[in-house]
Every structure is written in C-alpha cells, then in structure tokens.
Scaffold this motif. Structure first.
Motif, PDB file in Angstrom:
ATOM      1  N   PHE A 149       5.208  -7.818  -2.619  1.00 31.29           N
ATOM      2  CA  PHE A 149       4.070  -6.852  -2.200  1.00 31.29           C
ATOM      3  C   PHE A 149       2.995  -8.320  -2.569  1.00 31.29           C
ATOM      4  CE2 PHE A 149       7.232  -2.782  -4.041  1.00 31.29           C
ATOM      5  CZ  PHE A 149       7.213  -2.849  -2.666  1.00 31.29           C
ATOM      6  N   LYS A 150       2.353  -8.373  -3.384  1.00 34.12           N
ATOM      7  CA  LYS A 150       1.645  -8.560  -3.990  1.00 34.12           C
ATOM      8  C   LYS A 150       0.997 -10.338  -2.915  1.00 34.12           C
ATOM      9  CE  LYS A 150       0.311  -7.917  -9.229  1.00 34.12           C
ATOM     10  NZ  LYS A 150       0.692  -6.712  -8.382  1.00 34.12           N
ATOM     11  N   GLY A 151      -0.214 -10.087  -2.697  1.00 39.57           N
ATOM     12  CA  GLY A 151      -0.716 -11.574  -2.418  1.00 39.57           C
ATOM     13  C   GLY A 151      -0.913 -11.519  -0.503  1.00 39.57           C
ATOM     14  N   SER A 152      -0.301 -12.388  -0.015  1.00 39.10           N
ATOM     15  CA  SER A 152      -1.178 -12.301   1.370  1.00 39.10           C
ATOM     16  C   SER A 152      -0.357 -11.383   2.373  1.00 39.10           C
ATOM     17  CB  SER A 152      -1.204 -13.427   2.236  1.00 39.10           C
ATOM     18  OG  SER A 152       0.066 -13.804   2.265  1.00 39.10           O
ATOM     19  N   SER A 153      -0.761 -10.634   3.456  1.00 38.21           N
ATOM     20  CA  SER A 153      -0.215  -9.223   4.016  1.00 38.21           C
ATOM     21  C   SER A 153       1.031 -10.155   5.076  1.00 38.21           C
ATOM     22  CB  SER A 153      -1.522  -8.523   4.751  1.00 38.21           C
ATOM     23  OG  SER A 153      -0.775  -7.479   6.489  1.00 38.21           O
ATOM     24  N   GLN A 157       5.453  -6.767   4.292  1.00 41.72           N
ATOM     25  CA  GLN A 157       5.006  -5.807   3.694  1.00 41.72           C
ATOM     26  C   GLN A 157       5.443  -4.500   4.270  1.00 41.72           C
ATOM     27  OE1 GLN A 157       0.952  -6.871   2.478  1.00 41.72           O
ATOM     28  NE2 GLN A 157       1.248  -8.271   0.248  1.00 41.72           N
TER      29      GLN A 157
END
Ligand SMILES: [Cu+2]
Lengths: 218, 448
Positions: A149-153, A157
């Motif tokens: 989930f965390k970080g870049s798209s 996601q």
C-alpha cells in the motif's frame, strides 16, 4: 491465455443458451414485456428484478469510475505494472462454476426439487467462499512480491482496491445465499414464487461477469 | 458530520470539494485529521441512503403506477423525481469510488492522489499519484448533483404554474424531453469545473461546447413556463409567486452560467465573487424558491390547514428583492477580480471601493435570514393553528393527491386506488375550469 479463451467460449455458449431460453419464454408467455405504457401490472418486469437492474447499473458506474481512473493513471509516467499470480485463474474458474451451480439451483427450484435446490445453493455458497479465499491468497502473493500500500502508485494499489471492492460484493452475495438456504430449510421460502431465487441468480451472474471484466481489464 | 464538531481536532476543513492532498494527509491541517474521516463516513452513509431511495423511486414510478397512469399521463413533478433518481443512482457511485480511494490514501498510505509532497521540509514516500484524478471523479458527480437539486423543483414549479394559471402546461412532452436532455448532458460536462487545472485547451473547448448545449433544454423549459403563464387566469397565491420567482432567478442565474461555461472567460472569473453570485442565484435561491413553492402549495394536503397568506407574501417579496440585492452586486465584484473565500480583503486597495457594497450586502443578508425564520414560524404555527381546509381540492387541481381525504389514513385512499383516464393538465377544457385525472373521457370531449 488459452484458459481465458476457453472460459470465455464456454461462457459465451452458456449465455447464448440463456438468451435463447429467454427469447423463447418471451414468445410463449410474454413475461419479458417492458411496455412502459402498458396498464396491466402483471405484464411488467417484477419490481424486485427491475430494482436489481437499476442497482446493477449503479454498481457498474462505481466500477467504471475506478477502472477509468486506472486507465488515466496507467498512462502517466512512473506507472508500475504487476504480473497476476496464477491463483487468480483458479478463482476465475471457481466463480464461473458457481454461476453454473446457481443456475442449476434455480432450475431445481422451479422443478420443486427442494432438496436438490438446497444442496446446489450450498455448493454455490462454498464456491463463493472459495473464490474469496483464493482472492485473499492472491493478494498475499502480490504482497510478498513487495507490492504494498505504502509508497509509489501503480497497478498493484488499484488492484487491491478494485478487486477488494469486488470481493466485498461477492461476500454480500454469499450472505444473501446463506439467508436463502436457511429460509428454505426453515420452510419459509415461498414455494410458488421463483422471483427471489431468480433475483439472487441475476446478482450472482452479475458479480461473476464483473470479475471477468476486471480480470481482462487489469 | 455534525458529530465531528465535538471532537478534539474539529470538523473537516477541506472545503465542500475535499480536494486532496489537503484532505488526504492528516498532517496537512487539524481539520484533515479525524474530522475528515467523519465527513467521509457521513458522506458514504448519505450516498448509500440516496441510492436506496433512488432505486425505490425508479422502481415505483416505472413499475407500480395505478391503472390507466401511462407515462404520458404522469404529472411533471413525478417525471422530474424520476430523472433526479436516475441521475443520483448513476453519478453518486462514482463519487463513492473516488472517496474509497481517498480513504486508502488516508489510512493505508497508498498514492492514488499523492505525489511529490513535502510537509515541513519532509518529503513523503508517495509517488505517482494525481490530485487531478480526484477532481475528475468528484466532478463527475458534482455536475449531475446540481441537476439533482434543481430538477425536482422544476417539476414542482411546472405543476404549481399550471394549477394557478388555470391552463394546461405548455409543451408537456417538450418538458419531459428537455429534462431527459439535461440528464444526458449532465454526465458530459464535468470538466467545466476544471478549466484552470491545466486541462488540455482542446478538451476544454469540447467541454465548453457541451456545457453551452445545456442552455438549449433550459431555454425550452423557460419558454414553456412563460407560455404557460401567457394569458392565463393567474391566481397570485404565495406558491404561484414563488414559482414565478423561481423562473426569474433561473433565468438570471442561468445566463451567468454561460459566462462561466466559456473557458476563456472562466479563467478570469474563476474563484471570484462572480462564481458565488452565479451559483447562489441558480442553485441556492432558485432551488429554495422551488421548495418554498411546493411547501405553500401542498401544505393544505400535508396538514389539512392553510399557511398564513400575509406572512407568505412578505416572505416572498423580501426574499426575492433581498436575493437580488445580495447577489447582483457580487457579479461586479467578481468582474473586478475580487476573490471568494477570503475573510478579510482590506489589504487590497483595489477592492476598497466595494466596502460600502459589502456592508449593504451584510445588512440585507441579516434581513433576508430573519424573514426565513418568519417562514419557519409560519410553518409550525399553521400546522396547529392555521385555517382549516374545508374542501377536498382547495386549489382546483387535477392530480390524484387531491382526491384523497383531507386527513388521509394508511394507504391514502379509503377504498380502491383510483383509476386514471387522462393526463394531469386538463384545465379550461371544453368550457370547464378543470377535469380531474380520475374522470373518464367524455363521449363528445375534444382532444387536447
Ligand atoms: Cu457543472
């Protein structure tokens, strides 16, 4: 790839038959007449079915919003793609099968074979749950591939969000199925009306088709 | 949402459009913390209830009409409610999808809307997101939403006008088709709220064209309202006055919409008081006028008593004149570039010319607000102490609700549900003042 082609062919064949049944039905009994100026109540589509059609349109709009966001984003720089784990093919076959058992259950209901109806419904429930479990396992595999989930798209996601929401819709259907099985065990299902079972079937086929759309798309 | 007023970090502070990143990051401001979650959850509940309500409306209107009530006989209020429900059912889910992604960004650290953010010199890990994406999803609902607000009042106004002009509504089918056209176009114009986001100018011009197209069905409706009034036997009841006031405000507010719908002019007028003026006249005041119109008209049906007419007249005139006094000057302020949403503009010398005007607007606003309180008083007072309704159909209307008893019980009608034989607008036909929908077509009756 072959798997998906076979599935699609099979599915297409199945729905073609359903369509032919429907057309035949239409010719014989005219229950499909959606004449909005018709005055006779019984000729119209049953209100519950009609309501579900509108609800389906509404759900489609939600997923259309999500998938169009996906398209827009996938054209931007920095987009990260994913490779779908194999388990999602298993879940696809599971949910396709569950659609067939659902349809058989409706047939059994109409033939008043309640024992058969109940067992087919139970099989559908089990398959529905198996689908959700497969999805969760698939999410786990993706997670282990370091798609977080965390970080870049990226596609990962979106996949969690969209497939997750779809899974919730399947779970909702499973709950409704269980309610129907329990009701019929308690002798509460109206023997003379197949409408609840048909409405259930409509929803179930819808979440099934929705998954195929998302799968091809994602 | 109300509950968020009482939590430590206060209610959501992202504005009604809750654009990320302000709404997506708790660190951004106090109002982006728990208050934002309350806002989103409240909104999600609202969306679900509106969806279920919409499903009910659509299925009821299309599937459960009484005998003889074909779609071409349905009163325009019901048509309007049907279109409203369709708009809601198809547009709210898109907002829901946007809000779900926002919740992911808020609580799971995803980057749907976030990219390259620095807070207090600290770079966040979010990358590749796009805040504009949220605006697209938001305004895909946002524009249909304005028709969700105005369409029901358009239906009410059509109904009340026909009853009080003692004339059939002019162009019944044109009214239905223009509402349909508005519904279709409503889904194709959302980006006119995004002309200054760096939208591709070519795309912008497409949205300009589609936006201006909405003027066509809107003009058809206005034309039909005016021709319904033309040579009518007009009874100036408070309900009728509010209906006429609605049309006046809809024209004034609609015309400024043409200014804002043009991307070239919008770049100058964007975020100025001009937008406030346009939006409040067409969405705020005229929508309220439609609701007031409906309340004054159906109050006797709802409570078996009339509202006080004198208070109704005061309510109407003060509100109409007041609304124009408040919002008309704002157009000029907007042209001069005065921005909206500012608490204090005194540091700009160029806006000092408007101080007097602002003071006047404030005084009128207080006055108009006081009159609304008077309306609320009138409402509750009349509920218990108003003049009693003595006849079944005090306004001489054709529609079914006036055939129910003055104090209807469960199921509305004592006996069978009545059968319908004609449309809802047989006024002044064959020398008769009005013919109820329940009356069968006579043998020698002329067709309308
Ligand atoms: Cu708009």
């Amino acid at each position: 790839m072959e798997a998906i082609c076979i599935c699609l062919l099979y599915y297409w064949h199945y729905y073609w038959q359903r369509l032919r049944d429907a057309v035949e039905h239409f010719n014989n009994k005219k229950i499909f007449e959606v004449d909005i100026v018709s005055n006779e109540q019984h000729k119209r589509v049953h209100p519950h079915k009609f309501t579900l059609w509108v609800a389906i349109a509404s759900i489609i709009m939600m997923f259309a919003g999500l998938t169009s966001a996906f398209i827009v984003k996938s054209n931007l720089t920095g987009w990260r793609t994913i490779v779908l784990p194999k388990i999602f093919w298993v879940s696809t076959i599971v949910i396709l099968t569950s659609s067939v058992t659902m349809q058989m259950a409706i047939k059994a209901f109409k033939a008043r074979e309640m024992q058969r109806y109940r067992s087919l419904m139970t099989v559908t429930v089990v398959l529905g749950l198996a689908f959700v479990v497969c999805q969760i396992m698939g999410f786990g595999e993706l997670w282990d591939q370091n798609i977080r989930f965390k970080g870049s798209s990226g596609a990962g996601q979106f996949f969690y969000a969209i497939a997750g929401l779809h899974g919730l819709h399947v779970l909702g259907g499973v709950v409704a199925l269980i309610v129907m099985v329990v009701r019929s065990l308690a002798g509460k299902s109206k023997l003379y009306s197949a409408v609840p079972a048909e409405v259930m079937g409509m929803y179930w086929h819808f979440v099934d088709l929705l998954w195929l759309y998302l799968l091809i798309f994602l | 949402m109300l509950a968020s007023l009482f939590i430590q970090t206060g209610p959501a502070s992202g504005g009604w459009t809750i654009y990320p990143p302000l709404s997506a990051l708790g660190q951004a401001s106090e109002g982006s913390k728990a208050g934002m979650d309350y806002w989103i959850i409240g909104m999600a509940l609202f969306i679900i209830s509106q969806l279920l309500g919409g499903l009910n409306y659509i299925a009821t209107v299309l599937n459960m009409r009484t005998k003889g009530m074909s779609m071409t006989r349905v009163p325009l209020t019901i048509w309007a409610l049907l279109f409203t429900a369709i708009l809601g059912v198809l547009s709210f889910p898109v907002l829901l999808s946007g809000v779900v992604l926002l919740m992911f960004d808020r609580h799971l650290g995803t980057s749907f809307y976030l990219s390259d953010i620095y807070i207090a010199g600290q770079a966040l890990a979010n990358e590749g997101g796009s805040a504009i994406l949220f605006q697209h999803l938001f305004w895909f609902l946002g524009h249909p939403e304005v028709y969700i607000i105005i369409l029901p009042t358009m239906g009410i106004v059509s109904e009340v006008m026909s009853v009080n002009a003692r004339k059939p509504i002019f162009g019944y089918m044109a009214m239905v088709f223009s509402m349909f056209a508005i519904c279709v176009l409503a889904f194709l114009v959302w980006a006119h709220h995004m002309f200054v986001t760096g939208l591709n100018p070519f795309l912008g011009s497409v949205f300009v064209l589609l936006t201006l197209l909405i003027a066509v069905p809107s003009a058809i409706k206005v034309f039909n309202w005016l021709t319904t009034l033309w040579r009518g036997n007009i009874r100036f009841t408070p309900a009728m006055l509010f209906a006429i006031g609605f049309v006046s405000l809809f024209i004034s507010g609609g015309l400024t919409g043409i200014f804002l719908g043009n991307s070239t002019i919008d770049i100058h007028l964007h975020d100025t008081m001009f937008v406030i003026a346009h939006f409040h006249i067409v969405m705020g005041v005229s929508a309220f006028f439609g609701m007031f119109c409906g309340i004054y008209h159906w109050f006797p049906k709802m409570y078996g008593r009339y509202m006080n007419n004198t208070l109704g007249y005061i309510h109407f005139w003060v509100t109409l004149i007041g609304a124009y006094l408040i919002f008309w000057p704002m157009h000029y302020q907007g042209f001069a570039g005065m921005p909206r949403r500012y608490l204090d503009k005194s540091s700009w010398v160029s806006f000092s010319q408007f101080h007097g005007l602002d003071a006047m607007i404030t005084v009128v606003t207080v006055l108009v607000f006081a009159v609304q309180l008077m309306f609320v008083f009138n409402y509750f007072y009349s509920m218990y102490k108003g003049r009693r309704v003595r006849s079944l159909n005090p306004w001489g209307a054709t529609t079914l609700e006036w055939t129910t008893p003055i104090r209807p019980g469960h199921g509305n009608w004592d006996g069978e549900i009545p059968e319908v034989h004609r449309w809802a607008y047989d006024y002044g036909k064959d020398g008769r003042d009005f013919i109820p929908q329940t009356e069968p077509i006579g043998e020698k009756e002329s067709s309308h």
